[in-house]
Design a protein around this motif. Structure first.
Motif, PDB file in Angstrom:
ATOM      1  N   GLY A  67       0.799  -1.215   0.000  1.00  0.00           N
ATOM      2  CA  GLY A  67       0.000   0.000   0.000  1.00  0.00           C
ATOM      3  C   GLY A  67       0.833   1.267   0.000  1.00  0.00           C
TER       4      GLY A  67
ATOM      5  N   GLN B 215       0.209   3.337  -3.138  1.00  0.00           N
ATOM      6  CA  GLN B 215      -1.074   4.032  -3.115  1.00  0.00           C
ATOM      7  C   GLN B 215      -1.002   5.265  -2.208  1.00  0.00           C
ATOM      8  OE1 GLN B 215      -0.640   0.736  -2.819  1.00  0.00           O
ATOM      9  NE2 GLN B 215      -1.684  -0.064  -4.624  1.00  0.00           N
TER      10      GLN B 215
ATOM     11  N   ASP C 277       0.826   8.052  -3.961  1.00  0.00           N
ATOM     12  CA  ASP C 277      -0.027   8.664  -4.983  1.00  0.00           C
ATOM     13  C   ASP C 277      -0.909   9.772  -4.416  1.00  0.00           C
ATOM     14  OD1 ASP C 277       0.998   7.056  -6.987  1.00  0.00           O
ATOM     15  OD2 ASP C 277      -0.666   5.630  -6.916  1.00  0.00           O
ATOM     16  N   THR C 278      -1.112   9.793  -3.092  1.00  0.00           N
ATOM     17  CA  THR C 278      -1.961  10.813  -2.471  1.00  0.00           C
ATOM     18  C   THR C 278      -1.195  12.101  -2.158  1.00  0.00           C
ATOM     19  OG1 THR C 278      -1.599  10.160  -0.147  1.00  0.00           O
ATOM     20  CG2 THR C 278      -3.349   8.993  -1.393  1.00  0.00           C
TER      21      THR C 278
END
Length: 107
Positions: free
Chosen positions: A50, A53, A56-57
């Motif tokens: 994770g 992910q 990516d934020t």
């Protein structure tokens, strides 16, 4: 010391492999620096937990995220070094924290 008063850029090299949840605190410690003229070269070394992910934020353009298949920390560090553009270099591993004045004092 603000980024407007001093053009010196510090490149922070951050290799990461499966760094959740610790990388979140590392990123926050960097965002909260009193010295703001930095770039963070993050090399995601094939994370599958994770971390990708989460990265990516990150909306802050000072974070420059690069992904690669897992090649190990030395290769990830070298890639970050190759991509760095700052006058000074610093390391911040996922799970490490910076004192809020670290970069200001070192610059």
């Amino acid at each position: 010391m603000s980024s407007n008063s001093n053009p010196i850029i510090v490149s922070i090299m951050m290799p990461v492999y499966n760094g959740l949840p610790l990388i979140k605190a590392s990123v926050e410690s960097l965002i909260n620096q009193t010295y703001q003229n930095w770039e963070c070269i993050v090399i995601d070394d094939g994370s599958d937990d994770g971390t990708s992910q989460y990265l990516d934020t990150l909306a802050d353009p000072r974070f420059k995220i690069f992904s690669q298949e897992n090649k190990g920390r030395p290769i990830a560090r070298q890639r970050a070094l190759d991509l760095a553009s700052g006058k000074y270099l610093a390391m911040l591993d996922a799970g490490d924290l910076y004192h809020p004045e670290k970069l200001e004092r070192q610059v």
